[in-house]
Scaffold this active site. Structure first.
Site, PDB file in Angstrom:
ATOM      1  CG  ASP A 109      -0.236  -0.176   2.524  1.00 49.62           C
ATOM      2  OD1 ASP A 109       0.985   0.122   2.588  1.00 49.62           O
ATOM      3  OD2 ASP A 109      -0.871  -0.594   3.497  1.00 49.62           O
ATOM      4  CG  HIS A 119      -1.973  -7.303  -2.213  1.00 52.87           C
ATOM      5  ND1 HIS A 119      -3.310  -7.428  -2.551  1.00 52.87           N
ATOM      6  CD2 HIS A 119      -1.914  -6.251  -1.349  1.00 52.87           C
ATOM      7  CE1 HIS A 119      -4.014  -6.500  -1.928  1.00 52.87           C
ATOM      8  NE2 HIS A 119      -3.184  -5.778  -1.189  1.00 52.87           N
ATOM      9  CG  ASP A 171       1.839 -15.811  -8.845  1.00 59.21           C
ATOM     10  OD1 ASP A 171       2.033 -14.815  -8.117  1.00 59.21           O
ATOM     11  OD2 ASP A 171       2.362 -15.934  -9.962  1.00 59.21           O
ATOM     12  CD  GLU A 174       0.366  -6.084   1.587  1.00 58.54           C
ATOM     13  OE1 GLU A 174       0.335  -4.860   1.411  1.00 58.54           O
ATOM     14  OE2 GLU A 174      -0.437  -6.695   2.331  1.00 58.54           O
TER      15      GLU A 174
END
Length: 371
Positions: free
Chosen positions: A77, A289, A340, A349
């Site tokens: 993020d 991610h 995956d 992530e």
């Protein structure tokens, strides 16, 4: 089982009787350090190697009247969390202190640069008296978007701890990070190391005034036995008597007791025969991610991508267009299955605090590949 847990188990376990595959630990070390360049926030330097990244979050801190540009996004993020960033810094510095002698000179410079990118930011978090800034970005709003750091248009809320809203744990970790970094960087820049040590004193004073969890790094860096006495006299507060079996950014007591062992699983010696470090080996995660990795770079797609514009890329079955080289993902489940899938953030992530402890382990095995 997450790779952070696997890493701890590997560190605590005796070496296996045989090595199932030879590994290029020097290559893995290089990539584990390069990963941090892909996580950089702020104005990027001319020697930036992860060139699919661009400048981002240049006005961080402005809403609070301070400069909080720089530092790292800790995961996929675009929020800067101070606690995991401080832990990451401590672990990176620890890697340099304990295993820097095993690193090729170029990688030692890169590792030191990774430490300094974090500490330049952590010093800024101590800019105001009796206050420590601990986060930039609203996680709820940020997590509702899938956009590049370079395009962020979500609110960059600034959070801090103060006497009225104390957070001695994060202040103590900041002190640890700055102290460890002072030790790691002193051979390179003694004046900067002194600045880091002064910052660590300020963070420690805040943590001590609003008591919680503390560390031994300040005593090691300063060679001041006052801090050793403090540790001895506050053992229960520090958690020295705890029976801890986990290791993470908010609790690393177990790290005081670990011995290095092989990393036969993360790099590909596993039932799936898959490396969980991006860019290492013949088979590795391609759909991690991670916003910046999964969206077209600002170079290939200079047009602005707003909050929800990235959804089509998030939902795409295609591999990420930008390889975040060296990123270590969360890893497979207990059944050793890894799909995956970028939507499965628990498995796919990467985080700075997974990579940071591994840097020192890999440096050790560069010099001792047959142990």
């Amino acid at each position: 089982m997450s790779l952070s847990a696997v890493l701890l188990l590997l560190l605590l376990s005796p070496p296996p009787p045989a090595i199932t595959a030879a590994h290029d630990y020097a290559d893995a070390l290089t990539k584990s350090i390069l990963f941090f360049e892909g996580q950089r926030s702020g104005r990027l330097p001319p020697d930036q190697r992860a060139n699919w990244r661009g400048d981002s979050a240049l006005s961080d801190g402005s809403s609070a009247g301070v400069d909080l540009q720089g530092g790292y996004y800790d995961a996929g993020d675009n929020v800067k969390f101070g606690f995991p960033m401080a832990f990451t810094t401590t672990m990176l510095a620890w890697s340099v202190i304990e295993f820097g002698e095993f690193m090729p000179s170029g990688e030692l410079r890169n590792a030191a640069a990774a430490v300094r990118w974090a500490t330049d930011y952590l010093l800024k978090t101590l800019a105001l008296p009796d206050r420590v800034f601990i986060q930039v970005g609203d996680p709820t709003k940020d997590h509702n978007c899938w956009e590049r750091p370079e395009d962020m248009d979500t609110e960059r809320t600034v959070y801090g701890v103060s006497p009225e809203k104390p957070g001695s744990d994060v202040a103590g970790e900041t002190a640890a990070a700055l102290s460890a970094a002072a030790m790691a960087l002193r051979p390179i820049d003694g004046e900067y190391a002194d600045e880091l040590l002064r910052g660590s004193f300020r963070a420690f004073e805040f943590a001590d005034k609003h008591r919680g969890a503390y560390t031994a790094w300040l005593r090691r860096a300063s060679q001041n036995d006052t801090f050793l006495s403090y540790i001895q006299n506050n053992g229960k507060t520090l958690g020295a008597d705890d029976n801890i079996n986990e290791f993470g950014w908010d609790n690393k007591h177990a790290g005081l007791n670990v011995l290095v062992s092989k990393v036969d699983y993360i790099l590909g010696d596993n039932p799936a025969k898959m490396s969980y470090m991006v860019g290492y080996g013949d088979r590795f995660p391609l759909r991690i991610h991670h916003r910046g990795s999964s969206l077209p770079s600002i170079t290939s797609h200079p047009q602005f991508l707003a909050c929800k514009d990235g959804s089509v890329y998030f939902n795409s079955p295609n591999p990420n267009p930008n390889l975040l080289i060296g990123a270590i993902v969360g890893g497979p489940g207990e059944d050793d299955v890894y799909d995956d899938d970028r939507a499965d953030f628990r498995k796919s992530e990467p985080t700075t605090y997974i990579n940071a402890p591994l840097v020192g382990v890999l440096a050790y095995f560069v010099a001792n590949p047959d142990i």
